[in-house]
Design a protein around this motif. Structure first.
Motif, PDB file in Angstrom:
ATOM      1  N   ASN A 175      31.434 -18.200 -42.050  1.00 20.88           N
ATOM      2  CA  ASN A 175      31.813 -19.453 -42.708  1.00 20.88           C
ATOM      3  C   ASN A 175      30.599 -20.324 -43.033  1.00 20.88           C
ATOM      4  O   ASN A 175      30.736 -21.350 -43.680  1.00 20.88           O
ATOM      5  N   CYS A 201      39.181 -15.454 -40.750  1.00 21.06           N
ATOM      6  CA  CYS A 201      39.537 -16.730 -41.397  1.00 21.06           C
ATOM      7  C   CYS A 201      39.039 -16.816 -42.825  1.00 21.06           C
ATOM      8  O   CYS A 201      39.751 -17.266 -43.714  1.00 21.06           O
ATOM      9  N   GLN A 202      37.795 -16.405 -43.040  1.00 19.10           N
ATOM     10  CA  GLN A 202      37.239 -16.485 -44.387  1.00 19.10           C
ATOM     11  C   GLN A 202      37.539 -15.223 -45.184  1.00 19.10           C
ATOM     12  O   GLN A 202      37.834 -15.287 -46.378  1.00 19.10           O
ATOM     13  N   LYS A 225      43.633 -21.555 -45.068  1.00 16.42           N
ATOM     14  CA  LYS A 225      42.485 -21.201 -45.906  1.00 16.42           C
ATOM     15  C   LYS A 225      42.891 -20.213 -47.000  1.00 16.42           C
ATOM     16  O   LYS A 225      42.092 -19.840 -47.838  1.00 16.42           O
TER      17      LYS A 225
END
Ligand SMILES: *Cc1c(COP(=O)(O)O)cnc(C)c1O
Length: 406
Positions: A175, A201-202, A225
């Motif tokens: 991130n 997450c990314q 996200k």
């Protein structure tokens, strides 16, 4: 090719004017993505038309709610190409997913002196849960170094592996740098039979994900996200592995039988979903997944990759800008500093131009210390960003430099 102009019409917030009537240029998707109208509307519609608690009643609304919730689970399963819906656990966030696996895994497998390997570029969400485990079980947390490009230093990583290694937990797409884990790192863990958790997450938001191709044992991400609501995340674990793990939290919905002497637990996935789940949010995640699938995750990914390189090339021409980990293995995220200007000043200056970027430590203080920096500025792309926005951003950087240093 994506029709970005049309996509932008799907996101109501992009019409917002900032401060002195500037068009919003949202370059902070890595912190959270904006939501398409279909997600906002469908959440509203669920509450207005179908809402009741799930898996608890036999009345019509409860059945409708349960159907929508379980349908979202199927969509997530397909989205990351998991083998079974039983491998998909809804959490409130990626953070909760990491806490789930940390606690559940450690209570079964971690003893004093055991080792868990992370990297210095992990998000605090992939560090602090392990610190709490370390304190409780007296195990060790080892941190793999990174090279100057923001990739994991493979030699160092390899040197940390031993018979004491019980688990590896690393970010799939950084991130801060936007760098993507080298597949060799995952292969090495597979070869050594060490379970590996990827913090997705990314990556879930920016590249197509196939957990089987990747070779990870566990994978987590957050809905917010990925153009979905806040309050929902996903924990994926290979069925044979998570079947062996004890529940993380206790409560309603995860029991087979309870008496005053004790309880037995239900099967996957409910075993890991104590209490009323974020059912509307999970439904919203399913809607967001439909939305990105319709456009094509590969097309979104290519568009963002092109934008990243377009911005990178322009930023590299600016001698007053330091780019951290500048290389081509970078996706959707660029961290930088303007020489002699604090990142918060950069972000405040850009805000007046209508441009939203992130400034700070990005929940990665060990990485900031490793780089001997207090903070960086970070721009990050979503599907709705354009080259024109990058041009405006580059001009604003020049103005910013002039304002603070001339
Ligand atoms: C955002 C993020 C997290 C934490 O996600 P939450 O939604 O706050 O739980 C963890 N790791 C990475 C790499 C992130 O980008």
């Amino acid at each position: 090719m994506l029709d970005i102009k049309k996509i932008r019409e799907d996101f109501p917030i992009l019409n917002k004017k900032i401060l002195n009537n500037k068009n919003l240029i949202y370059l902070d998707t890595a912190a959270s993505a904006q939501k398409p109208k279909v997600v906002i509307d469908e959440i509203n519609s669920f509450y207005s038309n179908n809402y009741a608690n799930v898996s608890r009643g036999v009345h019509t609304l409860s059945v409708e709610s349960t159907f929508k919730y379980e349908d979202a689970r199927k969509k997530v399963q397909k989205f990351i190409n998991a083998d079974s819906e039983r491998e998909i656990i809804f959490t409130k966030s990626a953070t909760e997913g990491i806490n789930l696996i940390a606690n559940s895994f450690a209570s079964k497998y971690i003893n004093e002196g055991d080792e868990i390997i992370l990297t210095v570029m992990e998000h605090h969400s992939n560090i602090i849960p392990w610190f709490l485990i370390r304190d409780r079980y007296k195990c060790k947390i080892l941190f793999a170094n990174i090279d100057s490009n923001g990739n994991i230093d493979q030699k160092h990583f390899e040197s940390l592996i031993s018979e004491k290694t019980k688990l590896v937990s690393i970010t799939h797409l950084s991130n801060v740098f936007g760098t993507i884990v080298n597949q060799e790192i995952i292969k090495l863990c597979n070869k050594e039979d060490i379970p590996i958790l990827l913090d997705g997450c990314q990556s879930a938001a920016h590249i197509p994900i196939d957990v089987k191709d990747l070779g990870c044992d566990y994978y987590v991400f957050s809905g917010h996200k990925l153009y979905a609501p806040t309050g929902v995340g996903v924990f994926y674990g290979k069925e044979n592995l998570i079947e062996e793990l004890p529940p993380y939290q206790g409560g309603g919905g995860m029991i087979a039988d309870v008496s005053i002497d004790g309880a037995t637990f239900t099967d996957l996935p409910a075993k890991f979903e104590a209490g009323t789940p974020p059912l509307v949010e999970a439904y919203g995640l399913g809607v967001a997944i439909d939305y990105v699938n319709e456009l094509g995750m590969s097309e979104i990914s290519e568009h963002e990759f092109r934008l990243t390189n377009y911005a990178l090339d322009k930023m590299q021409e600016l001698d007053f800008v330091d780019i951290h980990g500048a290389n081509k293995n970078k996706h959707s995220i660029i961290s930088f500093n303007i020489k002699n200007v604090h990142s918060h000043e950069v972000s405040s200056f850009l805000d007046v131009e209508g441009i939203a970027i992130r400034a700070g430590h990005h929940c990665c203080q060990p990485l900031m210390k490793h780089l001997s920096l207090n903070s960086t500025a970070r721009l990050s792309f979503g599907m709705y960003n354009t080259e024109d926005e990058v041009d405006i951003f580059i001009n604003a950087l020049k103005k910013c430099r002039d304002f603070f240093t001339k």
